[in-house]
Design an enzyme around this catalytic site. Structure first.
Site, PDB file in Angstrom:
ATOM      1  CB  THR B 138      37.010  27.602  -4.760  1.00 17.46           C
ATOM      2  OG1 THR B 138      36.042  27.504  -3.717  1.00 17.46           O
ATOM      3  CG2 THR B 138      38.372  27.870  -4.158  1.00 17.46           C
ATOM      4  N   GLY B 177      35.217  19.444  -7.084  1.00 23.10           N
ATOM      5  CA  GLY B 177      35.173  17.998  -7.241  1.00 23.10           C
ATOM      6  C   GLY B 177      34.454  17.628  -8.522  1.00 23.10           C
ATOM      7  CD  GLU B 421      30.423  23.745   1.689  1.00 24.11           C
ATOM      8  OE1 GLU B 421      29.826  24.829   1.807  1.00 24.11           O
ATOM      9  OE2 GLU B 421      30.467  23.100   0.622  1.00 24.11           O
TER      10      GLU B 421
END
Lengths: 658, 658
Positions: B138, B177, B421
């Site tokens: 992303t 993350g 997701e």
């Protein structure tokens, strides 16, 4: 420089943004004053909210106290008074990020419930922040049901004192703002006992902290209730009372007094108290509900005009997400609701001003209607607006989930409005009780208050719409809403009646109807909101494109309500399936129309970048730059001890293996 | 000692709680293993979440890293392996409060997309945490639409390296993350260029931090993106690449390779990649959605059994709020949904296991159906469960709003599942595209995948129910759901067709139908959920009262769906108004029935107090005591400097005036 994707949205506005802002403010002069207040507040670094999203609860509290103390000084300097024309804009300009709101409730309760002597003693001190008050009503085990409060105040004739106790843990005062860390005093509500007889709930001024060193007074246990979903800046507190003695003079005694010999005297009317409660529910709508809703719309719509994602047409660049029908269907009804609720708020304010004038003339006739309206609309507006802010947040995808978007804190704050000042379900049931009473009265030909006269004039009939364009007629949709409200109220009244006639106890029957009673109360409020919006649009000046765009928003608000709740309109065939398809078509058509003015419509809310405090919603639409700059300042970009402690031992010898 | 109000709820359970727990776990042996894992984790103080609600983002991050490193050691000690029977319970036992989840995605992507040589090099290091990985897909300006990613990787034949760049701010990697503070490496996705030609998105292993001192590598700018609504323990990060060179060997090359001379070679099938994406969507349902939903139900229902508020019958003590119909109507449908989604999750897991076996046999026929199901159910389950947790939170009133209730963090966490997701609206449109295709195929008599064969057998007809009891028949309500799904799919297909035939461009027509396409996709998934629940109940053993209570929940889930969405069923008269009144009556009757087993039904979820981490939801129901004890430990009960700085000067001279 303004992001060109946002700039282009403003060039095609169909109306004058400045004129719409003035309409929302109630006139250009008010816009001027509001902007002057905002300018004065925002140019003062003490009121900065720049680092808010990075601060701990402790830091937020300290900042809020600093701001409250500074505000008092500043108001004095600028000559702003409590009742001046500026005052209503201060709280909005601060985004509510200030301490001592419950201190104001402390003052109001003394002003309303206290004797002249009590007012003369306490109000000047409180005004100067020489005492800091709170308002201790809610208990750990008791909220809405005031009769259930367990704190006691026993009159001791010998010493002419009340002895206050929280006899059980569930009696502990819990939630009062400003109580956890700041307050020196509070108005505590307790069951009054004289000679062993209970006289019900009464208010007592209790000192809780020393004026010398702020330590807790004897018999007092108090502190902060800890972290909440929002309101980090407020020290919501707890309070235990163990044989705390206050002088007889500390019971607020405008309406009730305990004489030295223990005689209990009730004087005057207490009805005015209920009126105070109802006005609080209305007064919170503007600052605590409409402002966050309008901010959320501003952020989400501006972002949707600059965010591009996927291709709508092959070969073209990625499309603005605001051009997707699904995105329009998420955001534009929330925008329409913001306007609808703004106008219903105007309507309610006016009604309550009128009610207050009547009450001052000792005419209490309007009270039941005002209570029903304040309960129902507090619930309706907070419920819809909370859902709306959540939709705005989710419509911004991942970036909406970052605190830096401003949306999470708007959501977590507005969510509380569904709970405080009367939990919404309980409030709707109060409205429903009024509606059932009025319906019964109206059916029997008795007169009913103005807002429910429509219950007397029930016409069966069907919706007369013949084409999808007919659904842009306010008469058509307003009548549909009215029909549904009448149907739900009357059918629930019948069910209630049937149950009672079949031998079910009245209270059981009521409980068995509550799900439907809630629906009926919502339908009533929804109907009035639509009707009021339509009537407001009717009266607007036709100049500068204002009326036209407001008409579109009114249509959208009404049609969205039908589209989202088709069953209520289809149930008895008032709207047929073919007509419902027309509703859907008109509703979807309208989205594309309003989309063109979406950005100007949020610009008209006139929020400054500082008040939005959002990396996504700024006027210039430079979203990505702002997110990046802002993230770099986060304390999470400091070196973490986790590396030295846990990671270094693992990573240090990896080099030789690579 | 258990609160007597809660204890009494357990004495009247109509079924064996232990048997139901075993059913949910998939057998008593699995319950035993799960409990052993929970015991091992919870007895270890390193994994404590006791102070979680008081911690800053920095403290949460540090604790999560500590736990992740400790977990690795602990698993080794206890002999738990990655694929052992314990492993699926570890994450639940930790309540997800652990670092290095994206490190696992890093490993998975290398395992799936890497060559044998790449796997051999990186997986052992990563397993030992000797490198820490992330997964950088992303970008700040790009999410779902992968083709739009802007990061580039240009092959330099001279040095046999790829040169990676994020050419614009919108190309910056954002959200991954473990990237913000921990990661030494990442799999970065970039547009591959060879000799100026773009070959699309490919994955590259990039080192971002020194293994020596954890400083950023040359050309790398990276950090933490700052505060979010939840996931404080995760260092979601940003990453800018400026002429970062990685060796040719660092492009993951199982399916695509760049030869030394710059020749691009695609080998094998990429279909398996899509399958990985779809399995992730299904695999998150259990841990990230069902667990928080079940926890929220446990907390809200236990609290509602001990919270007393107002009187239901005059003269009696205040009533448990669970005895109010409105409270039942809030909570019990969410409880039914938790069970419905548990069973649909079982169904999907089984389907995907089967799909995986087929794919390993090179049979890819199931892929489109699996993709449609994973997209639709990810959206349906996350959407409903998020709404459900919010309802649970609000149903607990003020105490639900305290972080100490556990509900705010469950809500803010589950909310993210609607976004990550694959954003839900986009996913539902993928399902809708599949449904429209299948509907067209079925209408033309072509074969369609098993889950949509019902589209071929469209029967007009009306609902045959004659009394309210008929609506407790699964055939009756399952067929109603099926009817609505077919109607919405077919009517939207017609609208699409009509638009295209009237000359609207295909992509415009699609956009104009998307609101209705989303509705159709939801109806399809809702139908399958109801059908699966009914079929599951049918197969249950009749012993120990399990089947009976599950049947009630199935009925409630189905009837609640009709009651909340009456318009869809009334629209074409499939269900008549009179029948809808029966649905309402049956639905409300059922609430009172299930209410009796509400507490045993949440007890069966078998959460320990530590895993609930809630002052409202503990097994013993000692709510007030726990809230008070917990609040006292809050850092907001330390002395604030605000007193000395701001309040003391104001308060200090008040004494003389009182």
């Amino acid at each position: 420089s303004v992001n060109p994707d946002l700039a282009s949205e403003r060039q095609t506005a169909s109306f004058s943004v400045e004129k719409l802002t003035a309409l929302l403010d109630g006139g250009a002069e008010k816009t001027r004053i509001r902007r002057a207040v905002v300018e004065a507040i925002e140019s003062d670094p003490v009121f900065s909210r720049e680092n808010q999203y990075f601060q701990t609860q402790n830091e937020r509290y300290e900042a809020a106290v600093r701001k409250a103390v500074h505000l008092q000084k500043k108001m004095h300097e600028l000559g702003w008074t409590e009742n001046g024309s500026e005052s209503k804009y201060i709280y909005r300009a601060l985004s509510g990020d200030v301490a001592f709101l419950l201190h104001r409730v402390f003052m109001r309760s003394i002003s309303v419930l206290g004797s002249d002597k009590q007012i003369a003693k306490w109000i000047p001190l409180a005004t100067q922040l020489q005492v800091i008050g709170s308002y201790a009503q809610t208990e750990l085990g008791h909220g809405t049901y005031l009769q259930g409060l367990e704190t006691t105040a026993v009159f001791d004739i010998a010493t002419q004192e009340f002895i206050l106790n929280t006899p059980k843990i569930s009696a502990m005062k819990w939630w009062p703002g400003d109580l956890g860390r700041s307050a020196t005093h509070t108005v505590a509500f307790a069951q009054l006992y004289i000679h062993g007889k209970c006289y019900g709930i009464h208010p007592f001024i209790v000192q809780i902290r020393s004026l010398q060193d702020h330590s807790l007074c004897p018999g007092i246990t108090a502190g902060d209730i800890g972290p909440k979903m929002n309101f980090e800046h407020i020290d919501n507190g707890y309070l235990l009372l163990k044989n705390v003695r206050v002088p007889r003079e500390n019971m607020l005694s405008k309406f009730c007094e305990v004489r030295p010999d223990g005689t209990y005297v009730r004087q005057g009317s207490q009805k005015i108290n209920y009126f105070t409660m109802t006005t609080v529910r209305i007064s919170l709508i503007a600052d605590e509900v409409l402002t966050p809703l309008m901010k959320a719309c501003t952020i989400a719509i501006r972002y949707s005009a600059v965010r591009r994602q996927s291709k709508l047409k092959p070969g073209e660049q990625e499309a603005k997400i605001l051009d997707y029908q699904t995105q329009q269907e998420k955001l534009l009804p929330q925008l329409a609701a913001a306007y609808a609720f703004h106008f219903i708020n105007d309507y309610l304010q006016e009604l309550f001003d009128r009610g207050y004038r009547e009450i001052k003339r000792k005419n209490f006739d309007m009270l039941p209607e005002l209570h029903a309206l304040s309960s129902g609309f507090k619930a309706l507006v907070t419920h819809h607006s909370t859902a709306a802010v959540e939709i705005c947040l989710r419509a911004c995808g991942g970036h909406g989930y970052s605190l830096l978007s401003g949306l999470p804190s708007l959501y977590t704050k507005i969510l509380a409005s569904c709970i405080y000042e009367g939990e919404n379900t309980i409030l709707l049931l109060q409205t429903a009780r009024f509606l059932i009473k009025c319906f019964t009265a109206a059916s029997a030909g008795h007169p009913v208050p103005p807002s429910v006269t429509y219950l007397a004039a029930v016409k069966p009939g069907k919706c007369p719409a013949k084409s999808k364009l007919d659904f842009f007629s306010p008469d058509i949709y307003t009548e549909a809403y009215q029909h549904v409200a009448v149907r739900l109220i009357s059918s629930t009244a019948s069910k209630l009646q049937d149950l009672i006639q079949s031998g079910v106890k009245k209270y059981d029957a009521w409980n068995q109807c509550t799900v439907q009673l809630v629906q009926a109360a919502k339908a009533h409020c929804h109907y009035i909101t639509v009707k009021n919006f339509a009537e407001t649009v009717e009266k607007l000046e036709t100049k500068a494109g204002i009326q036209k765009i407001m008409k579109h928003l009114c249509d959208l608000f009404a049609l969205h309500g039908i589209f989202s709740n088709t069953g209520a309109f289809l149930h008895d065939g008032y709207i047929s399936a073919a007509q419902m398809d027309m509703v859907t078509a008109s509703y979807l058509d309208l989205l594309a129309v309003i989309r063109k003015d979406a950005v100007p419509l949020v610009d008209a809310f006139d929020f400054t970048d500082k008040s939005l405090n959002s990396a996504l919603g700024s006027y210039d639409g430079q979203v990505y730059q702002r997110l990046y700059e802002w993230a770099q300042k986060s304390p999470t970009n400091e070196m973490s001890p986790a590396y030295e402690k846990y990671l270094k031992p693992l990573l240090h010898n990896t080099l030789s293996k690579l």
